[in-house]
Design a protein around this motif. Structure first.
Motif, PDB file in Angstrom:
ATOM      1  N   SER A 149       3.150  45.154 -35.322  1.00  0.00           N
ATOM      2  CA  SER A 149       1.772  44.646 -35.264  1.00  0.00           C
ATOM      3  C   SER A 149       1.725  43.214 -34.720  1.00  0.00           C
ATOM      4  CB  SER A 149       1.132  44.702 -36.646  1.00  0.00           C
ATOM      5  OG  SER A 149       1.741  43.748 -37.483  1.00  0.00           O
ATOM      6  N   ILE A 150       2.880  42.613 -34.481  1.00  0.00           N
ATOM      7  CA  ILE A 150       2.891  41.240 -33.972  1.00  0.00           C
ATOM      8  C   ILE A 150       3.142  41.214 -32.479  1.00  0.00           C
ATOM      9  CG2 ILE A 150       4.282  39.113 -33.929  1.00  0.00           C
ATOM     10  CD1 ILE A 150       4.292  39.232 -36.934  1.00  0.00           C
ATOM     11  N   ARG A 151       2.194  40.587 -31.776  1.00  0.00           N
ATOM     12  CA  ARG A 151       2.367  40.405 -30.329  1.00  0.00           C
ATOM     13  C   ARG A 151       2.607  38.935 -30.047  1.00  0.00           C
ATOM     14  NH1 ARG A 151       1.719  43.360 -25.943  1.00  0.00           N
ATOM     15  NH2 ARG A 151       0.969  41.555 -24.770  1.00  0.00           N
ATOM     16  N   LEU A 152       3.795  38.639 -29.561  1.00  0.00           N
ATOM     17  CA  LEU A 152       4.118  37.245 -29.255  1.00  0.00           C
ATOM     18  C   LEU A 152       3.484  36.872 -27.919  1.00  0.00           C
ATOM     19  CD1 LEU A 152       7.954  37.301 -30.055  1.00  0.00           C
ATOM     20  CD2 LEU A 152       6.099  36.515 -31.551  1.00  0.00           C
ATOM     21  N   ASN A 153       2.979  35.645 -27.819  1.00  0.00           N
ATOM     22  CA  ASN A 153       2.500  35.188 -26.514  1.00  0.00           C
ATOM     23  C   ASN A 153       3.701  34.744 -25.660  1.00  0.00           C
ATOM     24  OD1 ASN A 153       3.146  32.530 -27.245  1.00  0.00           O
ATOM     25  ND2 ASN A 153       1.069  32.106 -27.989  1.00  0.00           N
ATOM     26  N   ARG A 154       3.422  34.329 -24.430  1.00  0.00           N
ATOM     27  CA  ARG A 154       4.494  34.012 -23.488  1.00  0.00           C
ATOM     28  C   ARG A 154       5.360  32.845 -23.993  1.00  0.00           C
ATOM     29  NH1 ARG A 154       5.065  31.543 -18.506  1.00  0.00           N
ATOM     30  NH2 ARG A 154       3.279  30.233 -18.958  1.00  0.00           N
ATOM     31  N   MET A 155       4.679  31.863 -24.557  1.00  0.00           N
ATOM     32  CA  MET A 155       5.379  30.677 -25.064  1.00  0.00           C
ATOM     33  C   MET A 155       6.319  31.043 -26.226  1.00  0.00           C
ATOM     34  SD  MET A 155       3.317  27.311 -26.255  1.00  0.00           S
ATOM     35  CE  MET A 155       4.008  25.671 -26.316  1.00  0.00           C
ATOM     36  N   GLN A 156       5.802  31.852 -27.161  1.00  0.00           N
ATOM     37  CA  GLN A 156       6.612  32.253 -28.309  1.00  0.00           C
ATOM     38  C   GLN A 156       7.775  33.137 -27.880  1.00  0.00           C
ATOM     39  OE1 GLN A 156       3.356  34.061 -30.345  1.00  0.00           O
ATOM     40  NE2 GLN A 156       2.660  32.137 -31.273  1.00  0.00           N
ATOM     41  N   THR A 157       7.518  34.004 -26.893  1.00  0.00           N
ATOM     42  CA  THR A 157       8.585  34.866 -26.382  1.00  0.00           C
ATOM     43  C   THR A 157       9.731  34.012 -25.856  1.00  0.00           C
ATOM     44  OG1 THR A 157       6.925  36.495 -25.776  1.00  0.00           O
ATOM     45  CG2 THR A 157       9.109  36.760 -24.787  1.00  0.00           C
ATOM     46  N   ALA A 158       9.363  32.981 -25.071  1.00  0.00           N
ATOM     47  CA  ALA A 158      10.386  32.056 -24.561  1.00  0.00           C
ATOM     48  C   ALA A 158      11.037  31.307 -25.724  1.00  0.00           C
ATOM     49  CB  ALA A 158       9.764  31.075 -23.575  1.00  0.00           C
ATOM     50  N   GLY A 159      10.229  30.936 -26.712  1.00  0.00           N
ATOM     51  CA  GLY A 159      10.741  30.219 -27.883  1.00  0.00           C
ATOM     52  C   GLY A 159      11.840  30.986 -28.600  1.00  0.00           C
ATOM     53  N   PHE A 160      11.636  32.306 -28.769  1.00  0.00           N
ATOM     54  CA  PHE A 160      12.669  33.128 -29.415  1.00  0.00           C
ATOM     55  C   PHE A 160      13.862  33.360 -28.489  1.00  0.00           C
ATOM     56  CE2 PHE A 160       9.367  34.502 -32.527  1.00  0.00           C
ATOM     57  CZ  PHE A 160      10.109  34.249 -33.668  1.00  0.00           C
ATOM     58  N   LEU A 161      13.555  33.600 -27.220  1.00  0.00           N
ATOM     59  CA  LEU A 161      14.611  33.916 -26.248  1.00  0.00           C
ATOM     60  C   LEU A 161      15.623  32.774 -26.131  1.00  0.00           C
ATOM     61  CD1 LEU A 161      15.142  36.328 -24.469  1.00  0.00           C
ATOM     62  CD2 LEU A 161      13.756  35.277 -22.664  1.00  0.00           C
ATOM     63  N   PHE A 162      15.113  31.532 -26.132  1.00  0.00           N
ATOM     64  CA  PHE A 162      15.993  30.370 -25.933  1.00  0.00           C
ATOM     65  C   PHE A 162      16.137  29.555 -27.207  1.00  0.00           C
ATOM     66  CE2 PHE A 162      13.867  31.326 -21.850  1.00  0.00           C
ATOM     67  CZ  PHE A 162      14.982  31.820 -21.191  1.00  0.00           C
ATOM     68  N   TYR A 163      15.867  30.193 -28.347  1.00  0.00           N
ATOM     69  CA  TYR A 163      15.813  29.472 -29.627  1.00  0.00           C
ATOM     70  C   TYR A 163      17.032  28.597 -29.872  1.00  0.00           C
ATOM     71  CZ  TYR A 163      15.204  28.371 -34.536  1.00  0.00           C
ATOM     72  OH  TYR A 163      15.065  27.700 -35.706  1.00  0.00           O
ATOM     73  N   GLU A 164      18.206  29.198 -29.713  1.00  0.00           N
ATOM     74  CA  GLU A 164      19.426  28.473 -30.055  1.00  0.00           C
ATOM     75  C   GLU A 164      19.588  27.234 -29.178  1.00  0.00           C
ATOM     76  OE1 GLU A 164      23.977  29.729 -30.590  1.00  0.00           O
ATOM     77  OE2 GLU A 164      22.523  31.368 -30.763  1.00  0.00           O
ATOM     78  N   ASP A 165      19.439  27.406 -27.886  1.00  0.00           N
ATOM     79  CA  ASP A 165      19.604  26.277 -26.957  1.00  0.00           C
ATOM     80  C   ASP A 165      18.583  25.179 -27.205  1.00  0.00           C
ATOM     81  OD1 ASP A 165      21.779  27.288 -25.695  1.00  0.00           O
ATOM     82  OD2 ASP A 165      20.870  27.404 -23.696  1.00  0.00           O
ATOM     83  N   ILE A 166      17.308  25.552 -27.318  1.00  0.00           N
ATOM     84  CA  ILE A 166      16.311  24.477 -27.396  1.00  0.00           C
ATOM     85  C   ILE A 166      16.206  23.876 -28.797  1.00  0.00           C
ATOM     86  CG2 ILE A 166      15.003  25.147 -25.335  1.00  0.00           C
ATOM     87  CD1 ILE A 166      12.978  26.493 -26.953  1.00  0.00           C
TER      88      ILE A 166
END
Ligand code: CTP
Ligand code: MN
Ligand code: MN
Ligand code: MN
Length: 347
Positions: free
Chosen positions: A129-146
């Protein structure tokens, strides 16, 4: 415990950090006003060369209310504060802190996820039921690095990349590091750059061109371009606005270099701002921060000088005019202040 008793430095940090935990928790509870009071108190404590040892020594310090002083006293006596310990163990606080550590996730989204019973990233990412926006998607994708601090060396490497892109489009433009690195910090959560363009209108075309170039170089991982909404007629603003109206972009870029992970690049958050030339000094002052310093400077301008300062301009209420400035020095002069060096702005 013994160690804490013997080290004033440790205690000072402990107290500042304790007040910051309270501030953060208040932010999560939707009380930004009280949160700010604790942030100011924490900042005052951290600026002291020596920690106050007794309660009387805190009497004459600015920004320390009854509440903050009670916490300082408890920590000097027992080495910790029960309310702070309680917050640090609180499930809501811990979850909100975890969720809002994701790029693109603010307190509202974090709270929403918490209220749905979600507690881990895995649960969030697996919830249909959760739809991530583009920013959040990037946030999770690069979480460790950033989430990993950016070093000054990395910031300088990025400056060369940004400079190269900017001057390939406008040879006479220049790039300066701003934000925490300009204040002398050794590490940051991102790298902030301000671009100076010599001709009117170039501030609007430079960022799309830089983004295009990064794309072609395959180093662009995420971009959010915000076009200018700057309009002098809508100034001055009375309310503190963290955001300015200049043309700017929030990026995630690939920085090449051997990593502990074995990869040959890491993802880094980069912010670029391109103000019109005649606004440059105000934009530089605004983007150098710290956020708390900016707030305090604006408050000083308003209450002590009858002038309204923001990211864009300084307005004199007595003469109903905007004061022009070519440099930061000009702005401090308008405010009747000695120049405050960037490294002295770490409030
Ligand atoms: N800023 C802004 N508009 C934004 C974000 C930031 O004007 N949308 C300004 C803030 O006023 C701040 C400065 O940019 O003074 C730097 O913000 P930020 O990068 O968030 O913080 P730093 O002080 O650089 O700290 P850090 O090292 O954590 O990046
Ligand atoms: Mn966040
Ligand atoms: Mn920054
Ligand atoms: Mn930034």
């Amino acid at each position: 415990m013994m160690e804490l008793k013997n080290s004033r430095i440790d205690k000072k940090e402990l107290r500042g950090d304790a007040l910051e935990v309270l501030a953060e928790n208040l932010e999560f509870c939707g009380n930004p006003g009280l949160s700010l009071a604790f942030r100011r108190a924490a900042s005052v404590l951290k600026s002291l060369p020596d920690a106050p040892r007794r309660l009387e020594e805190t009497q004459h310090l600015p920004c320390l209310g009854e509440h903050s002083r009670a916490i300082i006293e408890e920590i000097s006596e027992y080495g910790s504060c029960s309310r702070v310990e309680e917050i640090l163990n609180d499930e809501r606080y811990r979850t909100m802190k975890l969720f809002s550590s994701v790029f693109g996730v603010g307190p509202k989204t974090a709270e929403n996820w918490f209220c749905r019973g979600l507690r881990t990233f895995e649960q969030v990412l697996n919830d249909p039921s959760i739809r991530l926006n583009r920013m959040q998607t990037a946030g999770f994708l690069f979480y460790e690095d950033i989430s990993k601090p950016v070093s000054r060396t990395e910031a300088i490497a990025l400056k060369i990349i940004v400079e190269e892109a900017v001057t390939s489009v406008i040879p006479s433009a220049s790039v300066s590091i701003t934000g925490g690195f300009r204040r002398g910090k050794e590490f940051g959560h991102d790298v902030d750059f301000i671009i100076k363009t010599p001709e009117a209108g170039q501030e609007d075309s430079i960022l799309p061109a830089v983004i295009e170039r990064f794309k072609r170089q395959s180093i662009l991982l995420y971009s959010d371009l915000q076009e200018s909404t700057f309009d002098l007629r809508q100034l001055p603003t009375h309310r503190f606005e963290a955001m300015d109206h200049f043309s700017k972009c929030f990026l995630i870029v690939k920085l090449k270099g051997e990593q502990e992970t074995g990869r040959d690049w890491r993802a880094v958050r980069v912010d670029l701002v391109a103000p019109p030339l005649e606004r440059y000094a105000y934009a530089l002052l605004g983007w150098t921060g710290s956020m708390l310093f900016e707030r305090d400077l604006r408050r000083f301008a308003r209450l002590e000088r009858g002038k309204l300062l923001d990211h864009h301009a300084l307005y004199d209420k007595a003469t109903n005019t905007f004061l022009s400035a070519n440099t930061e020095e000009d702005i401090f002069t308008h405010l009747g202040l000695e120049y405050i060096e960037p490294w002295q702005r770490n409030a």
